[in-house]
Design a protein around this motif. Structure first.
Motif, PDB file in Angstrom:
ATOM      1  N   THR A   1      -5.181   5.001  -3.964  1.00 50.13           N
ATOM      2  CA  THR A   1      -5.159   3.953  -2.948  1.00 50.13           C
ATOM      3  C   THR A   1      -6.468   3.166  -2.907  1.00 50.13           C
ATOM      4  O   THR A   1      -6.587   2.195  -2.165  1.00 50.13           O
ATOM      5  CB  THR A   1      -4.877   4.553  -1.560  1.00 50.13           C
ATOM      6  OG1 THR A   1      -5.826   5.603  -1.301  1.00 50.13           O
ATOM      7  CG2 THR A   1      -3.467   5.130  -1.512  1.00 50.13           C
TER       8      THR A   1
ATOM      9  N   GLU B   1       0.898   4.260  -2.774  1.00 42.24           N
ATOM     10  CA  GLU B   1       0.604   5.649  -2.388  1.00 42.24           C
ATOM     11  C   GLU B   1       1.762   6.565  -2.752  1.00 42.24           C
ATOM     12  O   GLU B   1       1.563   7.659  -3.298  1.00 42.24           O
ATOM     13  CB  GLU B   1       0.322   5.707  -0.883  1.00 42.24           C
ATOM     14  CG  GLU B   1      -0.055   7.093  -0.384  1.00 42.24           C
ATOM     15  CD  GLU B   1      -0.335   7.098   1.101  1.00 42.24           C
ATOM     16  OE1 GLU B   1      -1.306   7.746   1.525  1.00 42.24           O
ATOM     17  OE2 GLU B   1       0.430   6.433   1.852  1.00 42.24           O
TER      18      GLU B   1
ATOM     19  N   TYR C   1       0.826  -1.206   0.000  1.00 42.30           N
ATOM     20  CA  TYR C   1       0.000   0.000   0.000  1.00 42.30           C
ATOM     21  C   TYR C   1       0.861   1.257   0.000  1.00 42.30           C
ATOM     22  O   TYR C   1       0.610   2.202  -0.734  1.00 42.30           O
ATOM     23  CB  TYR C   1      -0.913  -0.027   1.234  1.00 42.30           C
ATOM     24  CG  TYR C   1      -1.760   1.209   1.446  1.00 42.30           C
ATOM     25  CD1 TYR C   1      -3.076   1.257   1.001  1.00 42.30           C
ATOM     26  CD2 TYR C   1      -1.245   2.325   2.116  1.00 42.30           C
ATOM     27  CE1 TYR C   1      -3.859   2.378   1.215  1.00 42.30           C
ATOM     28  CE2 TYR C   1      -2.021   3.455   2.329  1.00 42.30           C
ATOM     29  CZ  TYR C   1      -3.330   3.475   1.877  1.00 42.30           C
ATOM     30  OH  TYR C   1      -4.085   4.598   2.088  1.00 42.30           O
TER      31      TYR C   1
END
Length: 304
Positions: A285, A279, A275
């Motif tokens: 996201t 990002e 993640y």
């Protein structure tokens, strides 16, 4: 007597362990401090989940005893057993974004090796790197408890933690930049015919690098601009609309919002598997895709 699943008591115990981990006593080595910190991380996970519902940390048993204790239906001297650390962290990954199961599992594996194996697992990573990665996960759980770092470690140790968090942010930034630049370089070498033979045997444009999550969408690649695949399992929002397909028939169109967990590009072979990397690369996201209307139909219940 305090319930074994009480999130407040688990929080206090996590604070006790992290203070042992950050003790400046010179006789306490890094591996011992890392052990206390690893135990504190597991307690934080239990506390954060139990605060939502004690059922989230109860180990299912055939007689349902743990679940009954967690629900408050059984009291007394019954023994409560919580789920394993891996299960705790898997649930935290789904519940508290961007908590990372893989990173937490590395910490747990090192702890298990330290306690049960012949090696000292914590020494495989330099201490400054280990602490930066540790606090990246621990801070998420602290936040999930609606607490802050100062409450967890005290105001005198908060600057130390913040320095580790800053270092981790730089590490994520550098790793993202490295992955993107390497993908650009390899694609350029391939197009120019200068890709070394050994690398060329493994690096081939068009190779599907997707991981197979339940949901996927299309997103422009930050390295080469081609259409890449963004994937995830966790649905964060759902909407449905009724669309008329002819004079007498209607169709339900379901749109879902999914948390992005993995990005891959067939063209340049870029893979962003966390993640934080997604990002940092400037990719969304979350992404929207179409769901299956059959999954949202009311089940039919019979009375026979």
């Amino acid at each position: 007597m305090t319930a074994p699943y009480d999130h407040g008591a688990l929080w206090v115990k996590a604070k006790l362990f992290i203070n042992r981990a950050m003790d400046e006593d010179s006789s306490r080595t890094f591996d011992e401090k890392a052990l206390w910190a690893a135990l504190a991380l597991e307690l934080l996970a239990k506390s954060a989940l139990s605060r939502v519902s004690p059922l989230l940390i109860a180990e299912p048993t055939e007689d349902g005893g743990n679940l009954l204790i967690a629900s408050g239906l059984v009291e007394g001297d019954a023994r409560f057993i919580s789920v394993r650390a891996k299960t705790l962290f898997a649930r935290c990954q789904r519940a508290f974004k961007p908590f990372n199961l893989k990173e937490a599992s590395i910490i747990t594996s090192a702890r298990n090796e330290y306690l049960h194996g012949s090696a000292v697992g914590f020494l495989a990573v330099p201490s400054n790197v280990w602490w930066a990665r540790y606090w990246a996960q621990a801070s998420i759980l602290v936040n999930a408890l609606d607490r802050d770092i100062e409450e967890f470690v005290g105001d005198d140790r908060e600057p130390t933690v913040m320095a580790h968090l800053d270092q981790n942010a730089k590490n994520v930034e550098h790793r993202t930049e490295m992955l993107i630049e390497r993908a650009k370089q390899r694609l350029s070498q391939h197009l120019d015919g200068t890709l070394p033979a050994r690398i060329a045997a493994e690096w081939k444009p068009g190779l599907d690098r997707s991981i197979g999550f339940t949901h996927r969408g299309i997103q422009s690649c930050p390295a080469c601009g081609s259409n890449g695949t963004i994937e995830g399992d966790d649905i964060t929002d759902t909407s449905a609309e009724l669309v008329q397909v002819d004079e007498e028939d209607y169709e339900v169109i379901v749109n879902i919002i999914v948390a992005a967990e993995y990005f891959s590009c067939r063209n340049c072979q870029l893979v962003l598997d966390r993640y934080e990397l997604i990002e940092q690369a400037g990719l969304p996201t979350t992404f929207e895709t179409e769901g299956d209307s059959e999954d949202y139909r009311e089940p039919e219940y019979g009375n026979d």
